[in-house]
Design a protein around this motif. Sequence first.
Motif, mmCIF file in Angstrom:
data_model
loop_
_atom_site.group_PDB
_atom_site.id
_atom_site.type_symbol
_atom_site.label_atom_id
_atom_site.label_comp_id
_atom_site.label_asym_id
_atom_site.label_seq_id
_atom_site.Cartn_x
_atom_site.Cartn_y
_atom_site.Cartn_z
ATOM 1 N N ASN A 146 36.425 56.045 24.471
ATOM 2 C CA ASN A 146 34.897 55.427 24.505
ATOM 3 C C ASN A 146 35.777 53.808 24.132
ATOM 4 N N ALA A 147 36.531 53.866 23.368
ATOM 5 C CA ALA A 147 36.532 53.190 23.248
ATOM 6 C C ALA A 147 37.805 51.855 23.446
ATOM 7 N N ARG A 148 38.296 53.511 23.939
ATOM 8 C CA ARG A 148 39.906 52.912 24.548
ATOM 9 C C ARG A 148 39.327 52.291 26.315
ATOM 10 N N ALA A 149 38.958 52.720 26.385
ATOM 11 C CA ALA A 149 38.419 53.101 28.270
ATOM 12 C C ALA A 149 37.764 51.399 27.848
ATOM 13 N N ARG A 150 37.014 51.162 26.986
ATOM 14 C CA ARG A 150 35.731 49.504 26.786
ATOM 15 C C ARG A 150 37.446 48.828 26.353
ATOM 16 N N ALA A 151 38.470 48.750 25.812
ATOM 17 C CA ALA A 151 39.413 47.566 25.384
ATOM 18 C C ALA A 151 39.763 47.542 26.684
ATOM 19 N N ILE A 194 40.742 43.866 28.893
ATOM 20 C CA ILE A 194 41.292 42.814 28.214
ATOM 21 C C ILE A 194 41.597 42.438 30.255
ATOM 22 N N ASN A 195 41.606 43.897 31.222
ATOM 23 C CA ASN A 195 41.830 43.550 32.662
ATOM 24 C C ASN A 195 40.672 43.044 33.707
ATOM 25 N N CYS A 196 39.232 43.068 32.797
ATOM 26 C CA CYS A 196 38.623 42.582 33.942
ATOM 27 C C CYS A 196 37.693 41.441 33.460
ATOM 28 N N ALA A 197 37.447 41.667 32.245
ATOM 29 C CA ALA A 197 35.931 40.773 31.626
ATOM 30 C C ALA A 197 36.861 39.505 31.463
ATOM 31 N N HIS A 198 37.862 38.184 32.057
ATOM 32 C CA HIS A 198 38.109 37.251 31.936
ATOM 33 C C HIS A 198 37.249 36.938 33.267
ATOM 34 N N CYS A 199 37.128 37.797 34.316
ATOM 35 C CA CYS A 199 36.501 37.559 35.538
ATOM 36 C C CYS A 199 34.649 38.162 35.659
ATOM 37 N N GLY A 248 31.778 34.426 33.779
ATOM 38 C CA GLY A 248 33.056 33.862 34.422
ATOM 39 C C GLY A 248 32.546 33.926 35.775
ATOM 40 N N PRO A 249 33.899 33.723 36.330
ATOM 41 C CA PRO A 249 34.422 33.286 37.768
ATOM 42 C C PRO A 249 33.803 34.786 38.578
ATOM 43 N N ALA A 250 33.139 35.783 38.309
ATOM 44 C CA ALA A 250 32.311 37.231 39.071
ATOM 45 C C ALA A 250 30.685 36.913 38.827
ATOM 46 N N ASP A 251 30.565 35.608 37.957
ATOM 47 C CA ASP A 251 29.311 35.982 37.104
ATOM 48 C C ASP A 251 27.672 36.200 37.924
ATOM 49 N N THR A 252 27.948 36.327 39.442
ATOM 50 C CA THR A 252 26.917 36.386 40.225
ATOM 51 C C THR A 252 27.483 37.677 41.077
ATOM 52 N N SER A 253 27.947 39.290 40.357
ATOM 53 C CA SER A 253 28.191 40.677 40.535
ATOM 54 C C SER A 253 27.287 40.644 39.401
ATOM 55 N N GLY A 254 26.764 40.115 38.633
ATOM 56 C CA GLY A 254 25.679 40.983 37.448
ATOM 57 C C GLY A 254 26.523 41.955 36.948
ATOM 58 N N LEU A 255 27.921 42.090 37.196
ATOM 59 C CA LEU A 255 28.887 43.151 36.420
ATOM 60 C C LEU A 255 29.173 42.426 34.791
ATOM 61 N N HIS A 256 29.732 43.003 33.865
ATOM 62 C CA HIS A 256 29.801 42.177 32.767
ATOM 63 C C HIS A 256 30.453 42.966 31.911
ATOM 64 N N LEU A 257 31.629 43.311 31.895
ATOM 65 C CA LEU A 257 32.643 43.782 31.512
ATOM 66 C C LEU A 257 33.661 43.740 30.089
ATOM 67 N N PRO A 269 26.259 45.559 26.495
ATOM 68 C CA PRO A 269 25.716 46.718 25.907
ATOM 69 C C PRO A 269 26.107 47.947 26.870
ATOM 70 N N GLU A 270 25.806 49.078 26.672
ATOM 71 C CA GLU A 270 25.823 50.193 28.151
ATOM 72 C C GLU A 270 24.875 50.307 29.108
ATOM 73 N N ASP A 271 25.166 49.460 29.788
ATOM 74 C CA ASP A 271 23.928 49.149 30.788
ATOM 75 C C ASP A 271 23.630 49.415 32.025
ATOM 76 N N PRO A 272 22.904 48.620 33.031
ATOM 77 C CA PRO A 272 23.203 48.774 34.203
ATOM 78 C C PRO A 272 24.617 47.602 35.060
ATOM 79 N N ASN A 273 24.230 46.621 33.502
ATOM 80 C CA ASN A 273 25.815 45.438 33.914
ATOM 81 C C ASN A 273 26.732 46.375 33.040
ATOM 82 N N LEU A 274 26.754 47.573 33.081
ATOM 83 C CA LEU A 274 28.282 47.246 33.003
ATOM 84 C C LEU A 274 29.103 48.172 33.885
ATOM 85 N N GLY A 275 27.814 48.297 34.842
ATOM 86 C CA GLY A 275 28.278 49.614 35.949
ATOM 87 C C GLY A 275 27.592 50.466 35.920
ATOM 88 N N LEU A 276 26.346 51.054 35.081
ATOM 89 C CA LEU A 276 26.302 52.459 35.463
ATOM 90 C C LEU A 276 24.967 52.289 36.140
#
Length: 370
Positions: free
Chosen positions: A261-266, A270-275, A280-289, A294-301
Amino acid sequence: MRFFLPALGLLLAACGAQPPTPTYHAEGRPALLSEWGMMSVEGGHLTLAEAVEPYDLNSALFTDYAGKLRTIWMPDGTSAEYREGEVWDFPVGTVITKTFYYPVDEARNMLRGDEGLIVADNPETLDLDRVRLIETRLLIRREAGWVALPYVWNEEESEARLMRAGYSETLTLAEAGGTTQTINYLVPNVNQCAGCHATNNTTRELSPIGPATRHINRDFDYAEGRQNQIAHFIAAGYLDNVLDRALPRAAVWNDPDVPLNARARAYLDINCAHCHNPVGPADTSGLHLNIDAPEDPNLGLCKPPIAAGPGSGGLRFGIVPGDPENSIFIYRMDSRQGDIMMPELGRSLIHAEGVDLISDWISGLEGSCT
């Protein structure tokens, strides 16, 4: 003797024996990388100037398997300020560089550069017999904010020239077993740099991404020995002493001794959270990486995409716990098509190892989407 000494100085300068002098340009766009004085080519090596400090990240952005030599330089008498959970606050005059390269074998075949290969006897230099230099990107902290400038190395690897309009080149990467991969390597133009470095969609100001404590809280093999990078920056006068507190440390994404879990979140951080962060630039997506999301729908679940289209692949949710094959995350990571792939900038290849990591992580998540 009085005539000999100046002549000797000129001779040494002509031979490239004079070390480079770091120079901050408060305005303008110097045409040559050498005008900044951050590094130079001497004796078949790319060598850093004095007070130009190399550093590495616990987990790094994937860029078509390129290796990266990262450095920070600040003017005398200045230092960065620690910011909790964020990139450090760097003073005006700071110059951050990132040199992209690929290791080469004896036949000059290009190899993967992100696997910790030793490409110089001194870890703070690059041996040009063992690498091919591609580009060096600069981030410069000026009075009005950060400026990004990309420089492309010539075939002789003796100088890099500013490419404001960007640059592209087809490269061939040699793989194990004699196979190859074709890389459509793209150097971004000065405007495209904002695609990653404008991490706040409201201000649209450029910012570094890597030099946050959690990313650089690790050891580095300096010429004088192995040392924690935070301690090294403090000793160099580049950061106030913050060792009296517990400092965060991001996981190394491919370290099998670290929980999945720690490796996947890291990796996502670094690869996705700048947007994909709340501002971020992808704020309208509602996806927070970002790492602290928190581990909730905003993480994609079990989160449906905001906009339908080819990016969803006809799949319903970003992450389906236990089912990576039906998760949009994997569909987009495992694509090279421009209107599907994520991240959409900085790569032309699929990061197979990253896809495997996130697939394993999703496979281990519990729950179901109804």
